[in-house]
Design a protein around this motif. Structure first.
Motif, PDB file in Angstrom:
ATOM      1  N   TYR A  28      41.196  24.666  33.278  1.00 22.60           N
ATOM      2  CA  TYR A  28      39.914  24.676  32.565  1.00 22.60           C
ATOM      3  C   TYR A  28      39.057  23.469  32.951  1.00 22.60           C
ATOM      4  O   TYR A  28      37.827  23.556  33.016  1.00 22.60           O
ATOM      5  CB  TYR A  28      40.152  24.701  31.054  1.00 22.60           C
ATOM      6  CG  TYR A  28      40.787  25.988  30.566  1.00 22.60           C
ATOM      7  CD1 TYR A  28      40.468  27.223  31.147  1.00 22.60           C
ATOM      8  CD2 TYR A  28      41.709  25.992  29.513  1.00 22.60           C
ATOM      9  CE1 TYR A  28      41.054  28.392  30.708  1.00 22.60           C
ATOM     10  CE2 TYR A  28      42.298  27.156  29.071  1.00 22.60           C
ATOM     11  CZ  TYR A  28      41.967  28.361  29.676  1.00 22.60           C
ATOM     12  OH  TYR A  28      42.550  29.521  29.233  1.00 22.60           O
ATOM     13  N   SER A  29      39.698  22.337  33.221  1.00 26.86           N
ATOM     14  CA  SER A  29      38.948  21.150  33.648  1.00 26.86           C
ATOM     15  C   SER A  29      38.289  21.402  35.005  1.00 26.86           C
ATOM     16  O   SER A  29      37.138  21.019  35.244  1.00 26.86           O
ATOM     17  CB  SER A  29      39.884  19.938  33.733  1.00 26.86           C
ATOM     18  OG  SER A  29      40.403  19.625  32.470  1.00 26.86           O
ATOM     19  N   TYR A  30      39.028  22.031  35.950  1.00 21.34           N
ATOM     20  CA  TYR A  30      38.483  22.379  37.268  1.00 21.34           C
ATOM     21  C   TYR A  30      37.314  23.354  37.125  1.00 21.34           C
ATOM     22  O   TYR A  30      36.261  23.201  37.747  1.00 21.34           O
ATOM     23  CB  TYR A  30      39.586  22.977  38.139  1.00 21.34           C
ATOM     24  CG  TYR A  30      39.102  23.504  39.471  1.00 21.34           C
ATOM     25  CD1 TYR A  30      38.813  22.638  40.519  1.00 21.34           C
ATOM     26  CD2 TYR A  30      38.938  24.876  39.674  1.00 21.34           C
ATOM     27  CE1 TYR A  30      38.373  23.119  41.745  1.00 21.34           C
ATOM     28  CE2 TYR A  30      38.496  25.363  40.893  1.00 21.34           C
ATOM     29  CZ  TYR A  30      38.211  24.482  41.932  1.00 21.34           C
ATOM     30  OH  TYR A  30      37.777  24.961  43.122  1.00 21.34           O
ATOM     31  N   GLN A  31      37.508  24.390  36.246  1.00 23.96           N
ATOM     32  CA  GLN A  31      36.447  25.375  36.031  1.00 23.96           C
ATOM     33  C   GLN A  31      35.224  24.731  35.392  1.00 23.96           C
ATOM     34  O   GLN A  31      34.080  25.039  35.736  1.00 23.96           O
ATOM     35  CB  GLN A  31      36.960  26.514  35.158  1.00 23.96           C
ATOM     36  CG  GLN A  31      38.012  27.385  35.824  1.00 23.96           C
ATOM     37  CD  GLN A  31      38.561  28.456  34.904  1.00 23.96           C
ATOM     38  OE1 GLN A  31      38.346  28.404  33.669  1.00 23.96           O
ATOM     39  NE2 GLN A  31      39.276  29.421  35.475  1.00 23.96           N
ATOM     40  N   GLN A 604      30.750  27.538  32.684  1.00 30.39           N
ATOM     41  CA  GLN A 604      31.283  26.188  32.551  1.00 30.39           C
ATOM     42  C   GLN A 604      31.352  25.732  31.097  1.00 30.39           C
ATOM     43  O   GLN A 604      32.247  24.979  30.726  1.00 30.39           O
ATOM     44  CB  GLN A 604      30.444  25.206  33.395  1.00 30.39           C
ATOM     45  CG  GLN A 604      30.655  25.394  34.897  1.00 30.39           C
ATOM     46  CD  GLN A 604      29.729  24.540  35.724  1.00 30.39           C
ATOM     47  OE1 GLN A 604      28.554  24.873  35.855  1.00 30.39           O
ATOM     48  NE2 GLN A 604      30.248  23.456  36.276  1.00 30.39           N
ATOM     49  N   THR A 605      30.425  26.189  30.276  1.00 27.63           N
ATOM     50  CA  THR A 605      30.475  25.844  28.841  1.00 27.63           C
ATOM     51  C   THR A 605      31.702  26.459  28.192  1.00 27.63           C
ATOM     52  O   THR A 605      32.428  25.808  27.418  1.00 27.63           O
ATOM     53  CB  THR A 605      29.205  26.354  28.138  1.00 27.63           C
ATOM     54  OG1 THR A 605      28.062  25.772  28.754  1.00 27.63           O
ATOM     55  CG2 THR A 605      29.227  25.989  26.654  1.00 27.63           C
ATOM     56  N   MET A 610      37.369  26.081  26.287  1.00 24.50           N
ATOM     57  CA  MET A 610      38.757  26.460  26.506  1.00 24.50           C
ATOM     58  C   MET A 610      39.604  25.221  26.815  1.00 24.50           C
ATOM     59  O   MET A 610      40.771  25.124  26.405  1.00 24.50           O
ATOM     60  CB  MET A 610      38.865  27.468  27.648  1.00 24.50           C
ATOM     61  CG  MET A 610      38.174  28.803  27.365  1.00 24.50           C
ATOM     62  SD  MET A 610      38.876  29.669  25.935  1.00 24.50           S
ATOM     63  CE  MET A 610      40.506  30.065  26.563  1.00 24.50           C
ATOM     64  N   ALA A 611      39.003  24.266  27.567  1.00 28.18           N
ATOM     65  CA  ALA A 611      39.734  23.030  27.874  1.00 28.18           C
ATOM     66  C   ALA A 611      40.025  22.238  26.620  1.00 28.18           C
ATOM     67  O   ALA A 611      41.130  21.676  26.437  1.00 28.18           O
ATOM     68  CB  ALA A 611      38.935  22.189  28.870  1.00 28.18           C
ATOM     69  N   LEU A 612      39.033  22.164  25.678  1.00 27.09           N
ATOM     70  CA  LEU A 612      39.247  21.450  24.407  1.00 27.09           C
ATOM     71  C   LEU A 612      40.321  22.133  23.570  1.00 27.09           C
ATOM     72  O   LEU A 612      41.197  21.474  22.969  1.00 27.09           O
ATOM     73  CB  LEU A 612      37.931  21.390  23.619  1.00 27.09           C
ATOM     74  CG  LEU A 612      36.852  20.450  24.190  1.00 27.09           C
ATOM     75  CD1 LEU A 612      35.555  20.607  23.409  1.00 27.09           C
ATOM     76  CD2 LEU A 612      37.345  19.002  24.126  1.00 27.09           C
ATOM     77  N   MET A 613      40.257  23.457  23.525  1.00 25.29           N
ATOM     78  CA  MET A 613      41.262  24.199  22.761  1.00 25.29           C
ATOM     79  C   MET A 613      42.648  23.992  23.359  1.00 25.29           C
ATOM     80  O   MET A 613      43.632  23.770  22.636  1.00 25.29           O
ATOM     81  CB  MET A 613      40.910  25.690  22.761  1.00 25.29           C
ATOM     82  CG  MET A 613      39.645  26.014  21.949  1.00 25.29           C
ATOM     83  SD  MET A 613      39.193  27.771  22.063  1.00 25.29           S
ATOM     84  CE  MET A 613      40.639  28.512  21.322  1.00 25.29           C
TER      85      MET A 613
END
Length: 637
Positions: A28-31, A604-605, A610-613
């Motif tokens: 998710y960080s890459y995305q 990206q948003t 998703m990265a935070l979750m």
């Protein structure tokens, strides 16, 4: 010893879940950072094959778009050059139309004339000289008997002119001012030796009014300026190559070495050397040296005509056709139509209008002679010869099936009208260039015109420095280039500086710019101007200009680009095709990009959320793992 409740399998399972969450955070960080779904194609699974194909199609489309931008620049440059030529030639046509509107054929021979200035004050210079006025010859003498003009008491040139005035019959057209006698055209109409006296000068005599003379002089300057503009336009470069050069990249296609009108008229004087008036002579590009000719004999045949004979037989002949059945089939000579017909398509494609065709061999009978080609049919099967060189007898010939029939040969030679430069002769009494008027049947003798004072009767031995060079204004090639602009479409660039449209322009402009269009004459030799010279050249030039602008669809078979209308239509058609293809490719590119984006990219948003979750879940997983691993049997109980 403390015994923990979780088993080893439980530990491994929880660590695996934690690792999975960590992997998701990395993804998710890459995305979130790049907007791309996966770093590797393997991440796309079954869609990877589709995406690779789409990206390949996008690359090809983009390559065509980039290439078509370059092609479009070349096409637009060609269009701009042709538009400039069209505008300039149209302007010249308007000027030419005005010249025709002067009604030159009604010019009266007594509208204008010349003048004689008696500049020598040595009266003895004039004694016993003559002046022919209106058909009557007067002699300057020391008495006034008969047609004698008594100048025995004269002190200077003005007195001589006064004596002339006193002798001539009264004529309101005569003007006597100081030492100058002005007269109507044709008044001085016979040999007049006084005109050859030192200090005696004559005014410019011409066969038209001053207004007509001045307007035609302006027309000649305009024609020369247009020639220079035409040269510059056809020598245009794009991306380091000459766009009208027919594949010749390093040499400017148009060679026009004259810096001003005076230089041009010194070469094409309009009397001894005319600007070539047929396509073959205009485009002739041949060079001969002593190896080709051997010794060269030049002889005067009277006036401005002469002969140039090479010691080597057939020096000026070049094989045009290998006359076997495969090439020419059955040959038929027709006196009624003045034609030579072959049963093979394309048999005469190497021969063009204006060519000098030399047929030899016993099999041709009396038809073995020199011909001037009038035209060649579009299928290349029929040659029509000029009426000045008619077919001698009706005849049918069937050559051998595989080898050349030595009983008949087809050769070409220098076309009539070709200007041949004579280099390396080192003879100041020899003309620097001559104009071909004919070729002997054996190809060893040329007849020509040149400055009559520069035709010696001399034989020149072979030398490494001697050359005879016929050089056309066009130095380019004839290569046609096909530009592919998509998988299924291409456009053709086949416009060169040697095309018929430009040949006609050069011929028309050269016809006007050359010398002697204003019908000047030498009164000392009893010459008079001929208004037909001007009329014919102006009318011929107008016909050529009109044909170069629009030939009404009437053109000879070899004229692939007969007029400016045709070439502009080709360029405009190329522009339409290029624009349509580019628009289509731009749309295809956008669709491909959208399709690839839908597979390859993410929001990206959404990826950030998703990265935070996943981060929260990972924190929870770490906490849970720590808590569970700290549970002992004692605490569990």
């Amino acid at each position: 010893m403390i015994t923990r409740v979780p088993t080893y399998n439980t530990y491994l399972n929880m660590v695996q879940q934690t690792t999975n969450l960590k992997t998701k955070i990395d993804l998710y960080s890459y995305q979130m950072t790049t907007g791309i779904r996966y770093q590797e194609y393997s991440g796309y699974g079954m869609q990877a094959h589709t995406m690779v194909n789409l990206e390949s199609m996008l690359g090809v489309t983009q390559s065509y778009l980039d290439n078509n931008k370059v092609i479009n620049i070349e096409n637009n440059t060609i269009s701009t050059a042709l538009e400039g030529i069209n505008e300039t030639i149209s302007d010249f046509k308007s000027t030419l139309t005005s010249a025709i509107g002067m009604d030159l054929d009604s010019a009266s021979p007594d509208i204008t004339g010349g003048s004689i200035t008696f500049g020598s004050n040595n009266v003895a210079d004039y004694m016993n000289t003559t002046l022919t006025v209106n058909g009557v010859q007067y002699t300057f003498s020391n008495n006034d008997t008969g047609n004698n003009i008594d100048i025995s008491a004269a002190q200077n040139g003005t007195d001589v002119m006064q004596a002339l005035q006193n002798k001539l019959p009264a004529n309101s057209s005569f003007t006597f001012e100081e030492n100058t006698f002005s007269f109507p055209l044709y008044t001085i109409d016979g040999p007049s030796t006084v005109l050859q006296v030192t200090g005696v000068t004559t005014g410019d005599a011409h066969s038209m009014s001053d207004d007509q003379y001045n307007q035609l002089t302006i027309l000649q300057n305009t024609a020369f300026s247009t020639l220079k503009m035409l040269t510059d336009a056809l020598n245009t470069q794009v991306n380091g190559k000459y766009i009208f050069g027919g594949g010749t990249a390093n040499t400017a296609p148009i060679n026009f070495p004259f810096g001003n009108l005076e230089e041009f008229q010194a070469y094409y004087d309009g009397e001894n050397i005319l600007f070539p008036s047929n396509p073959s002579a205009l485009m002739c590009n041949k060079t001969y040296d002593s190896n080709d000719t051997g010794a060269i004999t030049i002889a005067s045949t009277g006036g401005n005509t002469g002969t140039l004979t090479a010691a080597n037989a057939g020096a000026f002949l070049h094989e045009a056709i290998n006359a076997n059945a495969q090439n020419v089939g059955e040959l038929n000579f027709s006196t009624f139509n003045n034609t030579i017909t072959s049963t093979q398509y394309g048999a005469f494609n190497t021969i063009g209008e204006g060519d000098t065709l030399v047929i030899g061999g016993d099999g041709a009978g009396t038809n073995a002679k020199v011909y001037v080609v009038k035209s060649v049919s579009s299928d290349g099967k029929t040659i029509t010869v000029d009426d000045s060189t008619p077919i001698a007898e009706d005849l049918t010939i069937t050559p051998d099936s595989t080898v050349a029939d030595e009983s008949i040969t087809f050769s070409t030679s220098l076309p009539v009208g070709t200007v041949l430069n004579l280099d390396g002769f080192n003879d100041n009494n020899l003309a620097s260039h001559i104009q071909i008027t004919g070729v002997s049947a054996d190809g060893s003798t040329l007849t020509f015109t040149a400055d009559p004072s520069l035709i010696p009767n001399t034989t020149y031995q072979p030398s490494k420095d001697i050359s005879l060079n016929a050089e056309t204004y066009y130095q380019g090639g004839s290569l046609t280039s096909e530009k592919r602009i998509s998988d299924n479409q291409s456009i053709t660039f086949d416009i060169t500086g040697g095309d018929a449209v430009f040949q006609k322009m050069f011929e028309a402009l050269g016809t006007i710019a050359q010398g002697n269009i204003v019908s000047s004459f030498d009164a000392t030799q009893g010459e008079t101007g001929d208004i037909n010279t001007t009329l014919n050249r102006v009318n011929d030039a107008m016909d050529l200009i009109q044909s170069a602008i629009y030939s009404s669809g009437v053109s000879d078979s070899y004229e692939t680009n007969p007029d400016i209308y045709t070439v502009l239509a080709k360029v405009n058609a190329n522009s339409v095709v290029l624009n349509n293809v580019s628009e289509m490719q731009t749309t295809v590119k956008a669709n491909l990009q959208n399709s690839i984006y839908s597979i390859k990219n993410v929001d990206q948003t959404e990826a950030a959320i998703m990265a935070l979750m996943a981060t929260n879940n990972l924190n929870a997983s770490y906490a849970c793992l720590q808590q569970v691993m700290n549970v002992s049997l004692l605490n569990y109980m």
